[in-house]
Design a protein around this motif. Structure first.
Motif, PDB file in Angstrom:
ATOM      1  N   VAL A  51       0.854  -1.181   0.000  1.00 37.33           N
ATOM      2  CA  VAL A  51       0.000   0.000   0.000  1.00 37.33           C
ATOM      3  C   VAL A  51       0.894   1.236   0.000  1.00 37.33           C
ATOM      4  O   VAL A  51       1.851   1.319   0.784  1.00 37.33           O
ATOM      5  N   VAL A  52       0.623   2.169  -0.884  1.00 42.42           N
ATOM      6  CA  VAL A  52       1.372   3.419  -0.906  1.00 42.42           C
ATOM      7  C   VAL A  52       1.128   4.156   0.408  1.00 42.42           C
ATOM      8  O   VAL A  52      -0.018   4.409   0.792  1.00 42.42           O
ATOM      9  N   SER A  53       2.191   4.492   1.085  1.00 40.51           N
ATOM     10  CA  SER A  53       2.083   5.139   2.394  1.00 40.51           C
ATOM     11  C   SER A  53       1.614   6.578   2.242  1.00 40.51           C
ATOM     12  O   SER A  53       2.006   7.283   1.299  1.00 40.51           O
ATOM     13  N   VAL A  54       0.763   7.005   3.169  1.00 42.32           N
ATOM     14  CA  VAL A  54       0.318   8.399   3.228  1.00 42.32           C
ATOM     15  C   VAL A  54       1.058   9.065   4.386  1.00 42.32           C
ATOM     16  O   VAL A  54       0.977   8.614   5.529  1.00 42.32           O
ATOM     17  N   TYR A  55       1.817  10.131   4.069  1.00 39.57           N
ATOM     18  CA  TYR A  55       2.654  10.778   5.070  1.00 39.57           C
ATOM     19  C   TYR A  55       1.962  11.956   5.762  1.00 39.57           C
ATOM     20  O   TYR A  55       2.164  12.204   6.936  1.00 39.57           O
ATOM     21  N   ASP A  56       1.159  12.692   4.992  1.00 40.56           N
ATOM     22  CA  ASP A  56       0.665  13.952   5.537  1.00 40.56           C
ATOM     23  C   ASP A  56      -0.594  14.363   4.785  1.00 40.56           C
ATOM     24  O   ASP A  56      -0.816  13.967   3.634  1.00 40.56           O
ATOM     25  N   VAL A  57      -1.446  15.153   5.452  1.00 39.54           N
ATOM     26  CA  VAL A  57      -2.627  15.756   4.835  1.00 39.54           C
ATOM     27  C   VAL A  57      -2.598  17.227   5.197  1.00 39.54           C
ATOM     28  O   VAL A  57      -2.313  17.589   6.339  1.00 39.54           O
ATOM     29  N   GLY A  58      -2.855  18.095   4.247  1.00 45.27           N
ATOM     30  CA  GLY A  58      -2.785  19.514   4.549  1.00 45.27           C
ATOM     31  C   GLY A  58      -3.654  20.363   3.660  1.00 45.27           C
ATOM     32  O   GLY A  58      -4.277  19.886   2.704  1.00 45.27           O
ATOM     33  N   GLN A  59      -3.696  21.649   4.012  1.00 43.37           N
ATOM     34  CA  GLN A  59      -4.465  22.626   3.253  1.00 43.37           C
ATOM     35  C   GLN A  59      -3.700  23.935   3.242  1.00 43.37           C
ATOM     36  O   GLN A  59      -3.143  24.358   4.264  1.00 43.37           O
ATOM     37  N   GLU A  60      -3.646  24.547   2.099  1.00 45.70           N
ATOM     38  CA  GLU A  60      -3.032  25.862   1.967  1.00 45.70           C
ATOM     39  C   GLU A  60      -3.958  26.706   1.091  1.00 45.70           C
ATOM     40  O   GLU A  60      -4.094  26.454  -0.097  1.00 45.70           O
ATOM     41  N   ASP A  61      -4.576  27.699   1.723  1.00 43.92           N
ATOM     42  CA  ASP A  61      -5.616  28.493   1.054  1.00 43.92           C
ATOM     43  C   ASP A  61      -6.722  27.531   0.600  1.00 43.92           C
ATOM     44  O   ASP A  61      -7.309  26.837   1.424  1.00 43.92           O
ATOM     45  N   ASP A  62      -7.033  27.493  -0.694  1.00 47.19           N
ATOM     46  CA  ASP A  62      -8.075  26.587  -1.169  1.00 47.19           C
ATOM     47  C   ASP A  62      -7.490  25.327  -1.800  1.00 47.19           C
ATOM     48  O   ASP A  62      -8.144  24.634  -2.580  1.00 47.19           O
ATOM     49  N   ILE A  63      -6.235  25.026  -1.482  1.00 45.49           N
ATOM     50  CA  ILE A  63      -5.576  23.832  -2.000  1.00 45.49           C
ATOM     51  C   ILE A  63      -5.587  22.766  -0.908  1.00 45.49           C
ATOM     52  O   ILE A  63      -5.023  22.960   0.171  1.00 45.49           O
ATOM     53  N   HIS A  64      -6.260  21.649  -1.188  1.00 46.45           N
ATOM     54  CA  HIS A  64      -6.278  20.517  -0.270  1.00 46.45           C
ATOM     55  C   HIS A  64      -5.406  19.424  -0.868  1.00 46.45           C
ATOM     56  O   HIS A  64      -5.543  19.083  -2.047  1.00 46.45           O
ATOM     57  N   TYR A  65      -4.517  18.873  -0.071  1.00 50.11           N
ATOM     58  CA  TYR A  65      -3.557  17.931  -0.631  1.00 50.11           C
ATOM     59  C   TYR A  65      -3.253  16.805   0.348  1.00 50.11           C
ATOM     60  O   TYR A  65      -3.465  16.913   1.561  1.00 50.11           O
ATOM     61  N   ILE A  66      -2.801  15.705  -0.237  1.00 55.42           N
ATOM     62  CA  ILE A  66      -2.354  14.541   0.523  1.00 55.42           C
ATOM     63  C   ILE A  66      -0.920  14.238   0.079  1.00 55.42           C
ATOM     64  O   ILE A  66      -0.637  14.170  -1.117  1.00 55.42           O
ATOM     65  N   VAL A  67      -0.017  14.053   1.043  1.00 55.75           N
ATOM     66  CA  VAL A  67       1.385  13.737   0.765  1.00 55.75           C
ATOM     67  C   VAL A  67       1.567  12.229   0.894  1.00 55.75           C
ATOM     68  O   VAL A  67       1.228  11.643   1.928  1.00 55.75           O
ATOM     69  N   MET A  68       2.091  11.622  -0.168  1.00 58.96           N
ATOM     70  CA  MET A  68       2.200  10.167  -0.213  1.00 58.96           C
ATOM     71  C   MET A  68       3.605   9.738  -0.599  1.00 58.96           C
ATOM     72  O   MET A  68       4.428  10.546  -1.040  1.00 58.96           O
ATOM     73  N   GLU A  69       3.834   8.454  -0.447  1.00 62.14           N
ATOM     74  CA  GLU A  69       5.093   7.828  -0.864  1.00 62.14           C
ATOM     75  C   GLU A  69       5.236   7.953  -2.382  1.00 62.14           C
ATOM     76  O   GLU A  69       4.286   7.772  -3.130  1.00 62.14           O
TER      77      GLU A  69
END
Length: 725
Positions: free
Chosen positions: A70-88
């Motif tokens: 499974v691709v690891s998920v490192y982080d979840v964040g938001q910057e202004d109206d940008i929602h993002y997930i940080v993955m392997e």
């Protein structure tokens, strides 16, 4: 997004993928110094609060998965109206690319990949996470062969509002399960159905259901049977085909009950005892919702009605039998017509539902060329279109930040939500200075002029260098440095050869010393650079000549030198030991004796000095030549005491007179044999023996004929090298 920094640590490098709901970028984690993948939600979802809330919850759930497949998920964040997930970030290809390149895959390779996917699904299902979008695009294959499943939990976050806005069911229609296509709740078995399709595609190179539109494909998932894998690829073992048949049953109850069960089947299907197992068969039961034939209910007859005569009852019975027969004749056609009408109505309802679910309105692509990037994005989004990849390159005739190309032409008809890629102009990047060192000056100038540099802006300077004359040895700007050929000035330094120097004298050095000096000066000894010649002046092995650079002349490094080395005295030379007598002024008192001689090697050569208090004889080694006689002078206490001449002929014949001190009977021998008129010639350097004899006479007159000692003392000759000061 390229070049943007999210969360103060994630530097966006490039776009590497995207789907209907998100775009995926390769980025660099500045804090941990590693590459990562960032999934960024498309702008059309940022205003749906329920979606954002569920997205975060599901992303956090996906982050809780810890499994090698499974691709690891490192982080979840938001910057202004940008929602993002940080993955392997996985280096390699996705399974869809591999299928396009090499399908059908080898059976063992396809089973290995499917087993790892099933293992990942089993782990996710135990954590109450349903993927809902298993397809080759979401399966990553690393360079080490490790399978990684990505996009866990994202599809589950979509709300009914989102479905209405996009006008489509979330997921990939070619990998839908039938219950997914109906729009009902999906579960673990829906993921297993999709995995069966992925395995089918790996082994056959084709999809089980194809159609002209998503609607037709969805209907085939609901109604039609697919072509069995072994009919497409006979190399597939029956045990493997059984896995596909079972995982792709339209009824979820007939599929594998869990991913673990399917994984066990995958791990054992290639065992020898299973490869030729019997084909699975299934009982196609009727759908509980389909129309069925219900037996008619016969009416109850009262006892009074059953009364009467037997005749009347028989007549009545005949009448009833005729009526029943008549009803049976009409019942079957009515039944079939009714069933057909009901079936057509059901199919029309399904078509209406699917059409309503999958229909996406058409949009006319607007013209955004010559608009700024911001205006172009706003214009496309107002039309319900999405901006995909934005490439920034210099385009002549367009200012910075202006769109000069769009992936779909204006006026084209596309579906709402379609992705339009843009190309935006940037400031003209500086060109790279070409490497010019080693070229001739003319060739370097020609290159620069061809690149757009005005020849008036090219400056030439010359310096000494070991490089060939006329070659470029340095440049400004340096090679590969940024420069503007239309404005920058160029300086080229050109070699004018090696710097000259004053050549030192190698004369009188040994051959070894001279060769070492040549090497130190950067000169070279020629291939046949050693010549030998006899010499009176220099002993054997000493340098007597150098060419082409004489001492104190200007020499150029790298030039080949020729040395002339003495081979010794010429064959006609005579070595003669002359015994010179010397006496003190007064016996018993010290006198300082200095001896000077001249021969073929040169005049006025110092033999040495000695302090004596008795009469002694000293041996002086002379080298005589046919045109060069010898002479030995004795100087006592700073005054000339006597001069003795040695003739080459006498030395050759052995008739050299024995010198006597003044007052002896043979003292005339020191000069009587010399002929008058043989003065030393200043032009030739030859000795005039008559003049020397006259000098001896004059010296004797000066000393009043006094002298000390007679002849030579041979016993004291052994001490001739002693007593120098």
């Amino acid at each position: 997004m390229i070049g943007h920094e999210l969360g103060g640590r994630y530097q966006i490098i490039e776009r590497i993928g995207g789907g209907g709901m998100a775009l995926v970028y390769k980025a660099h984690d500045i804090l941990l110094n590693r590459n990562i993948a960032i999934k960024v939600l498309r702008q059309q979802f940022v205003n749906d609060e329920e979606f954002i809330r569920r997205f975060r919850r599901e992303a956090q759930s996906a982050a809780s998965l810890s499994h090698p497949n499974v691709v690891s998920v490192y982080d979840v964040g938001q910057e202004d109206d940008i929602h993002y997930i940080v993955m392997e970030y996985v280096e390699g290809q996705n399974l869809n690319e591999i299928i396009k390149e090499r399908a059908p895959l080898q059976v063992d390779e396809a089973i290995r990949i499917a087993s790892q996917i099933a293992d990942a699904l089993d782990h996710a299902h135990h954590n109450q996470i349903i993927h809902r979008d298993i397809k080759p695009h979401n399966i990553l294959i690393g360079r080490n062969g490790r399978v990684k499943v990505t996009d866990f939990g994202i599809a589950r976050a979509v709300t009914s509002t989102t479905i209405t806005q996009t006008g489509s069911v979330v997921g990939s229609v070619h990998y839908f399960s039938p219950e997914h296509a109906k729009g009902v709740a999906t579960g673990e078995k829906s993921d297993l159905y999709s995995l069966g399709i992925v395995l089918y595609q790996m082994l056959t190179g084709r999809l089980p259901f194809l159609g002209e539109s998503p609607i037709s494909v969805a209907l085939k998932h609901l109604q039609e049977h697919f072509e069995e894998p072994r009919s497409v690829n006979p190399m597939i073992p029956q045990s493997v085909e059984n896995i596909i048949l079972k995982s792709m049953r339209k009824n979820p109850g007939e599929r594998y009950q869990s991913a673990k069960e399917m994984l066990h089947d995958l791990e054992t299907c290639l065992l020898p005892e299973r490869r030729m197992e019997s084909k699975l068969s299934f009982i196609d039961e009727e759908d509980e919702d389909s129309t069925r034939i219900v037996p008619a209910i016969k009416p109850q007859v009262s006892s009074s009605a059953r009364g009467g005569s037997k005749l009347s009852r028989d007549a009545q019975g005949d009448s009833e039998r005729e009526e029943a027969a008549s009803k049976r004749i009409w019942f079957k056609p009515v039944l079939w017509v009714s069933l057909t009408v009901l079936l057509l109505l059901a199919m029309a309802g399904v078509v209406w539902y699917v059409n309503k679910t999958f229909t996406v309105p058409d949009v006319t692509v607007p013209n955004v060329i010559n608009l700024s990037e911001e205006d172009a994005v706003r214009t496309l989004q107002d039309k319900g279109l999405e901006v995909g990849d934005v490439k920034r390159e210099y385009k002549e005739g367009f200012d910075e930040g202006i769109v000069y190309e769009q992936s779909r032409p204006d006026g084209a008809q596309v579906k709402e939500g379609a992705v339009i890629d843009l190309k935006v102009s940037i400031i003209k990047p500086p060109e790279k200075m070409p490497p010019l060192i080693g070229y001739t000056y003319d060739d370097a100038v020609a290159q620069l002029v061809e690149a757009g540099v005005d020849e008036d802006r090219i400056t030439k300077s010359e310096e000494f260098s070991e490089m060939e004359v006329g070659k470029v040895i340095a440049q400004d700007p340096d090679a590969k440095a940024d420069y503007d050929p239309s404005t920058d000035s160029i300086v080229l330094k050109v070699s004018k050869g090696v710097k000259e120097f004053n050549m030192p004298s190698l004369i009188d050095k040994t051959q070894e010393e001279a060769e070492a000096t040549i090497k130190e000066l950067g000169l070279k000894l020629a291939k046949d650079g050693i010549k030998t010649e006899p010499s009176f002046e220099y002993e054997a092995g000493k340098v007597i000549g150098q060419w082409p650079f004489a001492p104190n002349s200007l020499a150029t490094p790298g030039t080949e030198m020729v040395l002339t080395v003495s081979s010794g005295y010429p064959p006609e030379a005579i070595k003669y030991t002359f015994e010179v007598p010397a006496a003190p002024v007064e016996e018993g008192k010290n006198s300082k004796i200095r001896i000077v001689y001249g021969d073929a090697r040169g005049d006025n050569k110092e033999w040495g000095t000695k302090t004596i208090n008795t009469t002694q004889t000293f041996a002086v080694e002379l080298v005589l030549a046919p045109n060069k006689n010898g002479a030995v002078s004795v100087i006592r206490d700073g005054e000339l005491f006597d001069t003795y001449l040695v003739s080459y002929i006498d030395a050759k014949q052995g008739t050299v007179p024995v010198p006597q001190l003044p007052g002896s009977s043979v003292e005339e021998n020191s000069y009587n044999d010399w002929e008058e008129g043989e003065m030393e010639n200043p032009d030739t350097g030859w000795i005039d023996n008559g003049a020397v004899a006259q000098a001896v006479k004059d010296n004797k007159s000066k000393n009043n004929g006094k002298g000390n000692g007679k002849g030579k003392d041979k016993d004291k000759d052994k001490d001739k090298d002693k007593g120098y000061k």
